[in-house]
Motif scaffolding. Structure first.
Motif, mmCIF file in Angstrom:
data_model
loop_
_atom_site.group_PDB
_atom_site.id
_atom_site.type_symbol
_atom_site.label_atom_id
_atom_site.label_comp_id
_atom_site.label_asym_id
_atom_site.label_seq_id
_atom_site.Cartn_x
_atom_site.Cartn_y
_atom_site.Cartn_z
ATOM 1 N N SER A 1 40.296 29.095 32.315
ATOM 2 C CA SER A 1 39.492 29.866 33.261
ATOM 3 C C SER A 1 38.894 28.977 34.335
ATOM 4 C CB SER A 1 38.358 30.559 32.480
ATOM 5 O OG SER A 1 37.603 31.359 33.348
ATOM 6 N N GLU A 2 38.592 29.586 35.459
ATOM 7 C CA GLU A 2 37.907 28.852 36.525
ATOM 8 C C GLU A 2 36.788 29.755 37.038
ATOM 9 O OE1 GLU A 2 38.943 26.643 40.688
ATOM 10 O OE2 GLU A 2 40.608 27.077 39.333
ATOM 11 N N LEU A 3 35.613 29.187 37.112
ATOM 12 C CA LEU A 3 34.452 29.979 37.515
ATOM 13 C C LEU A 3 34.674 30.587 38.901
ATOM 14 C CD1 LEU A 3 31.697 30.627 36.239
ATOM 15 C CD2 LEU A 3 30.717 28.751 37.558
ATOM 16 N N ASN A 4 34.384 31.874 39.005
ATOM 17 C CA ASN A 4 34.518 32.654 40.254
ATOM 18 C C ASN A 4 35.958 32.819 40.740
ATOM 19 O OD1 ASN A 4 31.716 32.993 40.467
ATOM 20 N ND2 ASN A 4 31.528 30.952 41.374
ATOM 21 N N VAL A 5 36.913 32.441 39.942
ATOM 22 C CA VAL A 5 38.329 32.616 40.328
ATOM 23 C C VAL A 5 39.001 33.600 39.362
ATOM 24 C CG1 VAL A 5 40.563 31.467 40.639
ATOM 25 C CG2 VAL A 5 38.461 30.313 41.341
ATOM 26 N N GLY A 6 38.853 33.358 38.078
ATOM 27 C CA GLY A 6 39.449 34.266 37.095
ATOM 28 C C GLY A 6 39.763 33.563 35.789
ATOM 29 N N SER A 7 40.296 34.366 34.837
ATOM 30 C CA SER A 7 40.556 33.809 33.491
ATOM 31 C C SER A 7 41.916 34.254 32.986
ATOM 32 C CB SER A 7 39.508 34.308 32.500
ATOM 33 O OG SER A 7 38.218 34.184 33.034
ATOM 34 N N ARG A 8 42.411 33.465 32.026
ATOM 35 C CA ARG A 8 43.666 33.838 31.360
ATOM 36 C C ARG A 8 43.478 33.636 29.856
ATOM 37 N NH1 ARG A 8 47.848 30.111 32.853
ATOM 38 N NH2 ARG A 8 48.311 31.319 34.720
ATOM 39 N N GLN B 1 49.777 37.455 27.643
ATOM 40 C CA GLN B 1 48.746 36.882 28.526
ATOM 41 C C GLN B 1 47.993 37.981 29.253
ATOM 42 O OE1 GLN B 1 50.419 34.100 31.260
ATOM 43 N NE2 GLN B 1 51.348 32.866 29.667
ATOM 44 N N VAL B 2 46.660 37.876 29.169
ATOM 45 C CA VAL B 2 45.825 38.818 29.930
ATOM 46 C C VAL B 2 45.130 38.008 31.016
ATOM 47 C CG1 VAL B 2 43.877 40.421 29.823
ATOM 48 C CG2 VAL B 2 45.488 40.290 27.912
ATOM 49 N N GLU B 3 45.441 38.314 32.266
ATOM 50 C CA GLU B 3 44.882 37.549 33.401
ATOM 51 C C GLU B 3 43.979 38.446 34.224
ATOM 52 O OE1 GLU B 3 48.618 34.572 34.443
ATOM 53 O OE2 GLU B 3 47.960 36.090 35.878
ATOM 54 N N ASP B 4 42.899 37.873 34.746
ATOM 55 C CA ASP B 4 42.048 38.670 35.640
ATOM 56 C C ASP B 4 41.555 37.820 36.797
ATOM 57 O OD1 ASP B 4 39.413 37.427 35.072
ATOM 58 O OD2 ASP B 4 39.692 38.249 33.060
ATOM 59 N N THR B 5 41.030 38.492 37.806
ATOM 60 C CA THR B 5 40.453 37.777 38.957
ATOM 61 C C THR B 5 38.929 37.944 38.907
ATOM 62 O OG1 THR B 5 40.726 39.753 40.306
ATOM 63 C CG2 THR B 5 42.505 38.113 40.408
ATOM 64 N N GLY B 6 38.396 37.801 37.690
ATOM 65 C CA GLY B 6 36.974 38.077 37.459
ATOM 66 C C GLY B 6 36.028 36.907 37.663
ATOM 67 N N PHE B 7 34.895 36.978 36.951
ATOM 68 C CA PHE B 7 33.818 35.974 37.099
ATOM 69 C C PHE B 7 34.284 34.566 36.721
ATOM 70 C CE2 PHE B 7 30.918 39.596 35.379
ATOM 71 C CZ PHE B 7 31.005 40.272 36.587
ATOM 72 N N GLY B 8 35.222 34.503 35.805
ATOM 73 C CA GLY B 8 35.627 33.190 35.294
ATOM 74 C C GLY B 8 34.541 32.618 34.375
ATOM 75 N N ILE B 9 34.850 31.486 33.760
ATOM 76 C CA ILE B 9 33.906 30.872 32.796
ATOM 77 C C ILE B 9 33.774 29.395 33.134
ATOM 78 C CG2 ILE B 9 33.509 30.423 30.313
ATOM 79 C CD1 ILE B 9 36.017 32.742 30.355
ATOM 80 N N SER B 10 32.555 28.887 33.072
ATOM 81 C CA SER B 10 32.356 27.468 33.407
ATOM 82 C C SER B 10 32.995 26.573 32.347
ATOM 83 C CB SER B 10 30.861 27.161 33.511
ATOM 84 O OG SER B 10 30.310 27.176 32.219
ATOM 85 N N ALA B 11 33.361 25.376 32.762
ATOM 86 C CA ALA B 11 34.033 24.438 31.836
ATOM 87 C C ALA B 11 33.147 24.135 30.629
ATOM 88 C CB ALA B 11 34.376 23.154 32.569
#
Ligand code: ADP
Length: 480
Positions: free
Chosen positions: A465-472, A409-419
């Motif tokens: 992913s969640e926008l403005n929260v991060g992605s996995r 798993q690669v997790e970040d606290t980045g831009f995130g992606i919209s649903a």
């Protein structure tokens, strides 16, 4: 009243009647002559003979005459029956039992009429059958069309709709669509912007073609809707023909092509322009100190690397398209592979001052995989995390194993992606429309290729992913 009672006496009976009247008149004359002769003293025998002979001849004559006109009378009666309606068709006429030429002619005529009647009804039956089968055929064609088609009356209500339209509007059957106000229904099914555009078109003209977005993104669906007025005697004035086609795939392909042109131009022109500018500076200026020269050479190197990466990505995807990606499996020490990957991405993580953490189990299994390709996938996931996470954020690599396989798993606290964009991430050339992403260079090919490599190993990449929260991004590989 019986129609025959009104009928005019037949020509034959009129001839016989006249003959009898003439005969009776002659007998009256003969009787007068006989009485005159008797009065003048003629012999009673001769008087009797004078009366009896003409009377006898008259009776015999009338008998022969009746017989000879019988055929004509029968023909005449039958024709009269047709005129008066006693017979409804010539097929009901009766043949005559006689051998005279007139009777034979009549019988022949009847035979021809009957034959023609049979042919006529056969023809009619054939036409009816053909009409019915033609109707069925048209109905079959109408329902087999992949395009949705509907007919509306002057009020815009559905009169007829084919199966494709019924399916596209999500109705259970054609009867559910019948009577619905089609234009209004479309307005409720599409995005508000498309509904407004449709309303404007409907006000402006009877005939139009419009593309309707079902949501905010193309991937939500795009319909091409046309309305054409129906002209002709067969249609009520103001009737319209609607056709509806799902053009989502076509629109997505168009978007992908545009995206490719944009990406290719950007990814080729920017590094080339930099390479040219720095090379020119180095050629034209002899007095640049060694320190600066080294800096320029580093830029030249990184721009050339960027160019090479893009060309490699293109080659990878074209191989993927042609199904020519080869997976060369070797027993691979996962611990070593992960260490090498982390070493590779460390500079880009440090460059953006991102906090990096990796959590691995004490012992990792050995997998039979294509080491270079799986390492490439992990580098891509970690590089993306570094690229799309603002400075100061954090990136984590978590590795877990179970009886089935291994999850990375690669997790970040980045831009995130919209649903809305999330399902499209692994499409080739797809890049988020987020302006923060657009400012960063990229080909939109890395994830498409990574997903394919995972698939070829019997695994997959799952994204949350969640926008403005991060992605996995979770890469799962089976043990076998
Ligand atoms: P590239 O990064 O070259 O654009 P990829 O195929 O690797 O191409 O990624 C496709 C798109 O997915 C990116 O352009 C970006 O919009 C989105 N994406 C990938 N990884 C992340 C991430 N970690 N955070 C947010 N968006 C991401």
């Amino acid at each position: 009243m019986n129609p025959i009672s009104n009928a005019i006496p037949s020509l034959s009976s009129r001839i016989v009647d006249r003959y009898l009247m003439c005969g009776l008149a002659s007998i009256f004359g003969v009787v007068s002559v006989a009485l005159t002769l008797a009065w003048r003293g003629a012999l009673i025998e001769s008087v009797s003979i004078t009366v009896a002979v003409p009377l006898f001849l008259l009776l015999v004559g009338s008998f022969i005459m009746r017989r000879s006109v019988q055929i004509n009378e029968s023909i005449e009666n039958q024709l009269q029956h047709i005129t008066t309606g006693v017979c409804s068709s010539p097929a009901e006429l009766v043949p005559l039992i006689a051998t005279t030429p007139v009777a034979a002619g009549w019988n022949k005529l009847l035979r021809q009429i009957n034959e023609q009647g049979t042919l006529g009804s056969l023809e009619e039956r054939l036409r009816e059958t053909l009409d019915a089968s033609a109707g069925k055929r048209w109905e079959g064609i109408f329902n087999a069309l992949s395009e949705g088609v509907a007919l509306t009356n002057p009020n815009g209500n559905v009169v007829l709709a084919n199966n494709a339209l019924v399916a596209m509007v999500g109705a259970a059957s054609a009867s559910d669509v019948a009577g619905r106000e089609l234009g209004q229904w479309f307005a409720t099914a599409v995005s508000p912007a498309s509904a407004a555009e449709l309303d404007e078109q409907q006000q402006k003209s009877n005939s139009f073609t419009i593309e309707l977005l079902l949501g905010n993104e193309l991937s939500a669906g795009v319909w091409r809707l046309s309305r054409t007025p129906l002209i002709g005697d067969a249609f009520e004035q103001g009737s319209s023909l609607w056709s509806l086609r799902d053009v989502t795939q076509q629109k997505l392909a168009e978007e992908m092509r545009n995206q490719f042109v944009f990406t290719a131009t950007h990814e080729l022109r920017t590094p080339l322009a930099n390479i040219k500018a720095y090379a020119e500076t180095l050629i034209d200026n002899d007095d640049i100190d060694v320190e600066h020269q080294k800096g320029f050479y580093n830029i030249l190197m990184s721009e050339a690397t960027r160019l090479a990466r893009f060309v490699d990505d293109l080659l990878d995807v074209s191989q993927m398209e042609s199904g020519a990606i080869s997976v060369v499996r070797h027993e691979t020490d996962m611990q070593r592979l992960i260490d090498e990957v982390i070493e590779k991405v460390q500079p880009s993580l440090q460059e953006k001052t991102l906090a990096f953490e990796s959590k691995l189990p004490a012992k990792l299994p050995k997998l039979r995989i294509d080491k270079d390709k799986i390492a490439g996938v992990l580098v891509n996931l970690l590089s993306n995390a570094a690229k799309y996470t603002p400075a100061g954020g954090s990136v984590r690599l978590l590795v877990e194993t179970d009886a089935e396989g291994i999850q990375l798993q690669v997790e970040d606290t980045g831009f995130g992606i919209s649903a809305e964009e999330l399902p499209r991430l692994c499409e080739k050339f797809f890049r988020s429309h987020d302006s923060r992403v657009q400012e960063i260079s990229g080909s939109g090919l890395g994830l498409a290729f990574s997903q394919e490599v995972a698939r070829l190993h019997g695994g997959e990449i799952v994204i949350s992913s969640e926008l403005n929260v991060g992605s996995r991004f979770t890469l799962t590989l089976p043990l076998n």
